[in-house]
Design an enzyme around this catalytic site. Structure first.
Site, mmCIF file in Angstrom:
data_model
loop_
_atom_site.group_PDB
_atom_site.id
_atom_site.type_symbol
_atom_site.label_atom_id
_atom_site.label_comp_id
_atom_site.label_asym_id
_atom_site.label_seq_id
_atom_site.Cartn_x
_atom_site.Cartn_y
_atom_site.Cartn_z
ATOM 1 N N LYS A 196 -11.739 -0.179 11.037
ATOM 2 C CA LYS A 196 -12.362 0.968 11.069
ATOM 3 C C LYS A 196 -13.807 0.860 11.467
ATOM 4 O O LYS A 196 -14.413 -0.383 11.137
ATOM 5 C CB LYS A 196 -12.286 1.763 9.439
ATOM 6 C CG LYS A 196 -12.591 3.177 9.621
ATOM 7 C CD LYS A 196 -12.525 3.390 8.127
ATOM 8 C CE LYS A 196 -13.238 5.209 7.981
ATOM 9 N NZ LYS A 196 -12.917 5.597 6.691
ATOM 10 N N SER A 251 -10.658 10.154 6.499
ATOM 11 C CA SER A 251 -11.321 9.841 7.639
ATOM 12 C C SER A 251 -11.022 8.559 8.465
ATOM 13 O O SER A 251 -11.406 8.544 9.526
ATOM 14 C CB SER A 251 -12.905 9.297 7.394
ATOM 15 O OG SER A 251 -12.851 8.444 6.238
ATOM 16 N N SER A 304 -9.689 8.878 2.039
ATOM 17 C CA SER A 304 -9.413 8.350 3.499
ATOM 18 C C SER A 304 -8.606 7.576 4.041
ATOM 19 O O SER A 304 -8.465 7.213 5.157
ATOM 20 C CB SER A 304 -10.869 8.016 4.121
ATOM 21 O OG SER A 304 -11.602 9.483 4.053
HETATM 22 N N1 GLN Z 1 -12.410 13.641 3.027
HETATM 23 C C1 GLN Z 1 -13.263 13.265 1.833
HETATM 24 C C2 GLN Z 1 -14.563 13.658 2.258
HETATM 25 O O1 GLN Z 1 -14.898 14.189 3.430
HETATM 26 C C3 GLN Z 1 -12.923 11.735 1.555
HETATM 27 C C4 GLN Z 1 -13.569 10.944 2.608
HETATM 28 C C5 GLN Z 1 -13.431 9.470 2.495
HETATM 29 O O2 GLN Z 1 -12.507 9.179 1.850
HETATM 30 N N2 GLN Z 1 -14.181 8.601 3.195
HETATM 31 O O3 GLN Z 1 -15.537 13.087 1.480
#
Ligand code: GLN
Length: 499
Positions: free
Chosen positions: A89, A164, A188
């Site tokens: 990532k 994400s 995410s």
């Molecule tokens: N979707 C969640 C957020 O927008 C979690 C994102 C993540 O785990 N990095 O904060």
């Protein structure tokens, strides 16, 4: 015959053992798959400019001995990840490669060192292969906030892969990566894994070093594996887990061989279903897939009962105070001076800060910075941040209580299968609710895994989530592997994206 890009890490390891393929053949097969599919998927970031990194060339016959053992620091041909390409990532630092977090503000920022997970993978002989698309700074659930444009779901290109870590999930599902690393702050890893039909594990907080992970919310972030099956997840965690003196929140807790939990019976295992997770908001199709998964698990001898996590309804609210607060503080360092993008037209220092941050951050990043700065500002701190931290403690105690009664919890991973690109972008609250089932694990620090458990009538993958006590990833692997062995969902793959 399936191409090499279709293989799992453990299958590749077997092929190496028999000398039936070379590392070059594997890398060529993946590169070819990326050339043919990634134009549509957008799962990788600047693929052509990112060279694979491998620490030791294939050398001796030693590779044929002791395969299957633990990785050791010298190289190592004994590791089951030897020669296995792993996609990374774009928020994890690899020395000499751009680490942009899919943000304009970090364009051309070249990481000067390796994250600890990268060192560990290289020591185990893995190949660091490509960087995957993501929501900007990991803010999002759909990969739509990326500076590089959205990654697409390989099961339906009109839909999001989740986020994400959407690029990691889309690449693993589409067979353009063997396995990938993601990061999980509120879901995410697990939510995109569910939406793309793969396995995603968020380890216990402190289990995997965060050194070299560009921070979103430091008390919630964890790096974890995204793989096609449970065995690969265990193999990857074996390598990346463990104490790291460079990360002050890393836990000095021994790392078992996670593959030893695979193939064990789950007869008598106590599985709890938190009743708060099965209320309104859960789509019918996901609810039904979970119901049949429960039957399957009961058939394997598990004892399923209802439990309660009474503070669940506050989790999203607590998260959207705590996570943006930490994010606003972590993002303060991107000021146009030390890293990445700088606005060149500014006349004064203050203007340079303002313009660099104004141009460099996207809309969602700005929203988080504003939310977090507000919650931390004097006069509001007690009312918001402090209150949220108190409720966070209650959420953690809910889990402690539940795990006195059961070995593992079972929930849906996401409320619905993959949604359409653009469907939720206008409504941040709707988007925030995509993580309603995953956020609590981060607030409580417990490990959780998402595995495939069905398909919608539109042929979109559905995931189920297991959660366990801190440092009990072994139980997650045991129950997930038992379920996986008894089902075929993980073997399904999306069709080639058509032009
Ligand atoms: N979707 C969640 C957020 O927008 C979690 C994102 C993540 O785990 N990095 O904060």
């Amino acid at each position: 015959m399936n191409s090499l890009a279709d293989k799992t890490a453990s299958e590749l390891s077997e092929l190496y053992k028999k000398n039936s393929c070379t590392q070059k053949e594997i890398l060529d097969s993946l590169t070819q798959a990326i050339h043919s599919k990634d134009g549509k998927l957008n799962a990788y970031v600047k693929f052509e400019q990112t060279r694979p990194i491998h620490r030791k060339p294939p050398a001796t016959k030693a590779r044929h001995q002791n395969i299957g053992g633990q990785a050791s620091a010298d190289g190592d041909l004994r590791s089951p990840l030897w020669g296995v390409p792993i996609a990374i990532k774009d928020n994890i630092c690899v020395e000499g490669q751009e680490a942009s977090c899919a943000s304009k503000i970090l364009q051309n920022y070249i990481a000067p060192y390796n994250a600890t997970v990268i060192e560990k993978l290289l020591d185990a002989g893995a190949v660091i292969f490509g960087r995957t698309n993501m929501d900007e700074f990991a803010f999002g659930s759909s990969c739509e906030t990326s500076f590089y444009g959205p990654a697409k779901n390989p099961w339906d290109l009109a839909r999001v892969p989740g986020g994400s870590s959407g690029g990691s999930a889309a690449s693993v599902a589409s067979r353009t990566a063997i396995a990938a690393l993601g990061s999980d702050t509120g879901g995410s890893i697990r939510q995109p894994a569910a939406l793309c039909g793969i396995v995603g594990l968020k380890p216990t907080y402190g289990r995997v070093s965060r050194y070299g992970l560009i921070a979103f919310a430091s008390s919630l972030d964890q790096i974890g594996p995204m793989t096609r099956d449970v065995r690969d997840s265990a193999l990857l965690l074996n390598v990346i887990a463990g104490y790291d003196p460079k990360d002050s929140t890393s836990a000095d807790v021994p790392v078992p061989d996670y593959t030893s939990f695979l193939g064990q019976s789950i007869k008598g295992m106590k599985i709890g279903m938190p009743k708060e997770y099965f209320k309104e908001g859960l789509s019918k199709e996901v609810g039904e897939a979970i119901k049949s998964a429960v039957k399957k698990l009961e058939g394997l001898g598990a004892v399923v009962s209802e439990v309660s996590l009474p503070h669940t309804e506050h989790a999203v609210n607590v998260y959207y105070i705590v996570a943006p607060s930490e994010a606003s503080s972590n993002l303060a360092r991107f000021d146009g001076v030390r890293f990445g993008y700088r606005n060149k037209s500014a006349q004064t220092l203050k203007e340079m800060y303002e313009k660099s941050r104004g141009d460099g951050f996207g809309a969602e990043a700005k929203r988080r910075i504003i939310l977090g700065t507000f919650a931390l500002s004097s006069g509001y701190y007690d009312a918001y941040y402090l209150k949220a931290m108190k409720v966070r403690t209650k959420i953690k105690s809910d889990f402690d209580e539940a795990f006195k009664k059961v070995d593992v919890l079972l929930t849906p991973t996401a409320p619905s299968p993959a949604f359409k690109i653009g469907e939720k972008t206008e409504d941040p609250l709707q988007m925030y609710l995509s993580d309603i089932y995953t956020i609590s694990a981060n607030l409580a620090g417990v490990p959780a895994i998402s595995i495939p458990c069905g398909f919608s009538k539109n042929n979109l993958p559905i995931g189920l989530q297991f959660l366990a006590k801190p440092f009990d990833e072994g139980t997650l692997f045991k129950v997930s592997h038992a379920f996986e062995q008894a089902t075929e969902f993980h073997k399904q793959k999306p069709e080639e994206p058509s032009s």
